[in-house]
Design a protein around this motif. Structure first.
Motif, PDB file in Angstrom:
ATOM      1  N   ASP A   1       0.873  -1.169   0.000  1.00  0.00           N
ATOM      2  CA  ASP A   1       0.000   0.000   0.000  1.00  0.00           C
ATOM      3  C   ASP A   1       0.917   1.228   0.000  1.00  0.00           C
ATOM      4  OD1 ASP A   1      -1.680   2.140   0.539  1.00  0.00           O
ATOM      5  OD2 ASP A   1      -2.889   1.037   1.991  1.00  0.00           O
ATOM      6  N   TRP A   2       1.332   1.619  -1.191  1.00  0.00           N
ATOM      7  CA  TRP A   2       2.319   2.687  -1.337  1.00  0.00           C
ATOM      8  C   TRP A   2       1.827   4.009  -0.744  1.00  0.00           C
ATOM      9  CZ3 TRP A   2       6.821   0.718  -2.154  1.00  0.00           C
ATOM     10  CH2 TRP A   2       6.959  -0.451  -2.927  1.00  0.00           C
ATOM     11  N   ASP A   3       0.548   4.310  -0.872  1.00  0.00           N
ATOM     12  CA  ASP A   3       0.014   5.555  -0.322  1.00  0.00           C
ATOM     13  C   ASP A   3       0.143   5.581   1.201  1.00  0.00           C
ATOM     14  OD1 ASP A   3      -0.645   6.514  -2.848  1.00  0.00           O
ATOM     15  OD2 ASP A   3      -2.706   5.748  -2.747  1.00  0.00           O
ATOM     16  N   THR A   4      -0.157   4.470   1.850  1.00  0.00           N
ATOM     17  CA  THR A   4      -0.039   4.397   3.309  1.00  0.00           C
ATOM     18  C   THR A   4       1.427   4.484   3.730  1.00  0.00           C
ATOM     19  OG1 THR A   4      -2.071   3.135   3.508  1.00  0.00           O
ATOM     20  CG2 THR A   4      -0.515   2.976   5.342  1.00  0.00           C
ATOM     21  N   ILE A   5       2.289   3.780   3.041  1.00  0.00           N
ATOM     22  CA  ILE A   5       3.725   3.838   3.359  1.00  0.00           C
ATOM     23  C   ILE A   5       4.217   5.276   3.237  1.00  0.00           C
ATOM     24  CG2 ILE A   5       6.037   3.111   2.635  1.00  0.00           C
ATOM     25  CD1 ILE A   5       4.694   0.443   1.718  1.00  0.00           C
ATOM     26  N   ARG A   6       3.863   5.936   2.156  1.00  0.00           N
ATOM     27  CA  ARG A   6       4.284   7.328   1.935  1.00  0.00           C
ATOM     28  C   ARG A   6       3.785   8.218   3.079  1.00  0.00           C
ATOM     29  NH1 ARG A   6       1.432   8.565  -2.125  1.00  0.00           N
ATOM     30  NH2 ARG A   6       2.652   7.372  -3.616  1.00  0.00           N
ATOM     31  N   ALA A   7       2.552   8.037   3.488  1.00  0.00           N
ATOM     32  CA  ALA A   7       1.967   8.855   4.552  1.00  0.00           C
ATOM     33  C   ALA A   7       2.624   8.583   5.912  1.00  0.00           C
ATOM     34  CB  ALA A   7       0.465   8.595   4.642  1.00  0.00           C
ATOM     35  N   ASN A   8       3.095   7.373   6.135  1.00  0.00           N
ATOM     36  CA  ASN A   8       3.633   6.978   7.439  1.00  0.00           C
ATOM     37  C   ASN A   8       5.142   7.126   7.587  1.00  0.00           C
ATOM     38  OD1 ASN A   8       1.121   6.307   8.413  1.00  0.00           O
ATOM     39  ND2 ASN A   8       1.340   4.115   8.025  1.00  0.00           N
ATOM     40  N   ALA A   9       5.855   7.279   6.479  1.00  0.00           N
ATOM     41  CA  ALA A   9       7.314   7.179   6.511  1.00  0.00           C
ATOM     42  C   ALA A   9       8.033   8.423   6.995  1.00  0.00           C
ATOM     43  CB  ALA A   9       7.837   6.792   5.137  1.00  0.00           C
ATOM     44  N   GLY A  10       7.383   9.569   7.021  1.00  0.00           N
ATOM     45  CA  GLY A  10       8.113  10.786   7.368  1.00  0.00           C
ATOM     46  C   GLY A  10       9.164  11.059   6.305  1.00  0.00           C
ATOM     47  N   GLU A  11      10.358  11.424   6.743  1.00  0.00           N
ATOM     48  CA  GLU A  11      11.469  11.665   5.810  1.00  0.00           C
ATOM     49  C   GLU A  11      12.002  10.309   5.350  1.00  0.00           C
ATOM     50  OE1 GLU A  11      15.235  14.675   5.723  1.00  0.00           O
ATOM     51  OE2 GLU A  11      14.757  13.689   7.611  1.00  0.00           O
ATOM     52  N   LEU A  12      12.124  10.131   4.051  1.00  0.00           N
ATOM     53  CA  LEU A  12      12.437   8.826   3.486  1.00  0.00           C
ATOM     54  C   LEU A  12      13.703   8.896   2.638  1.00  0.00           C
ATOM     55  CD1 LEU A  12      11.183   5.973   3.291  1.00  0.00           C
ATOM     56  CD2 LEU A  12       9.789   6.807   1.419  1.00  0.00           C
ATOM     57  N   TYR A  13      14.628   7.958   2.899  1.00  0.00           N
ATOM     58  CA  TYR A  13      15.872   7.861   2.129  1.00  0.00           C
ATOM     59  C   TYR A  13      16.041   6.441   1.610  1.00  0.00           C
ATOM     60  CZ  TYR A  13      17.498  12.302   4.077  1.00  0.00           C
ATOM     61  OH  TYR A  13      17.628  13.617   4.429  1.00  0.00           O
ATOM     62  N   PHE A  14      16.544   6.350   0.377  1.00  0.00           N
ATOM     63  CA  PHE A  14      16.915   5.072  -0.225  1.00  0.00           C
ATOM     64  C   PHE A  14      18.396   5.168  -0.551  1.00  0.00           C
ATOM     65  CE2 PHE A  14      12.591   6.162  -1.408  1.00  0.00           C
ATOM     66  CZ  PHE A  14      11.899   5.089  -0.889  1.00  0.00           C
ATOM     67  N   VAL A  15      19.200   4.284   0.029  1.00  0.00           N
ATOM     68  CA  VAL A  15      20.635   4.279  -0.206  1.00  0.00           C
ATOM     69  C   VAL A  15      20.968   2.958  -0.887  1.00  0.00           C
ATOM     70  CG1 VAL A  15      22.930   4.482   0.828  1.00  0.00           C
ATOM     71  CG2 VAL A  15      20.973   5.676   1.878  1.00  0.00           C
ATOM     72  N   ASN A  16      21.345   3.043  -2.145  1.00  0.00           N
ATOM     73  CA  ASN A  16      21.647   1.842  -2.921  1.00  0.00           C
ATOM     74  C   ASN A  16      22.987   1.997  -3.611  1.00  0.00           C
ATOM     75  OD1 ASN A  16      18.458   2.189  -3.060  1.00  0.00           O
ATOM     76  ND2 ASN A  16      18.931   0.013  -3.148  1.00  0.00           N
TER      77      ASN A  16
END
Length: 175
Positions: A110-125
């Protein structure tokens, strides 16, 4: 109180890679830090592991979540249920990155819920991730969730054959 929870990767434990180093840095900055051990991570289905993880920890809008590899994928499932200040997914993935079974993955998110709950989001790859947890995996999550994607050439950011005892970038990303 500010809280940080660092989730190890598949086959890992709290004492490997950069986890103890980051935990010490955050504790010095008055974070209450947990680095739990989940030997069933990416061994047992996420539907069985997730309820135990949710019950074992306190999550709130001052919590920072850091996940490495399979632990980063665990964060996606957690973020469907909890709201936090920040989530950092290191070598994370949301689809199978290679031919291995990946019981930590859900069939859908549920990408919308994840986006709403994540606050500041970082992806390090890393472009040079030997397991396929690479910049393309990070980009796929970034395109669904927004946030910030950071791409490096640092392998898997720690593994049995890749010492990675410190991770100053993560320390700088966490306020």
């Amino acid at each position: 109180m500010r809280r940080a929870i660092i989730f190890h990767g598949t086959g890992g434990n709290p004492g490997v890679a950069w986890y103890p180093w980051l935990a010490a840095r955050l504790a010095e900055r008055a974070y209450d830090v947990e680095v739990p051990h989940y030997p069933g991570l990416n061994v047992e289905p996420i539907a069985e592991l997730l309820p135990r993880v949710l019950k074992a920890h306190t999550f709130d809008e001052q919590t920072v979540l850091v996940g490495h590899s399979g632990g980063a994928s665990l964060l996606l499932a957690l973020l469907e249920h909890v709201r936090v200040a920040q989530a950092i997914l290191v070598a994370g993935y949301s689809t199978r990155p290679n031919d291995s079974d990946e019981p930590v993955l859900q069939a859908a998110y549920d990408w919308d819920t994840i986006r709403a709950n994540a606050g500041e989001l970082y992806f390090v790859n890393s472009r040079k991730d030997p397991y396929g947890c690479d910049e393309h995996q990070g980009r796929a999550m970034f395109e669904r969730l927004g946030g910030t994607q950071i791409v490096r050439d640092d392998g898997h950011f720690g593994d049995w054959n890749q010492p990675y005892d410190e991770f100053p970038l993560l320390n700088r990303l966490i306020p």
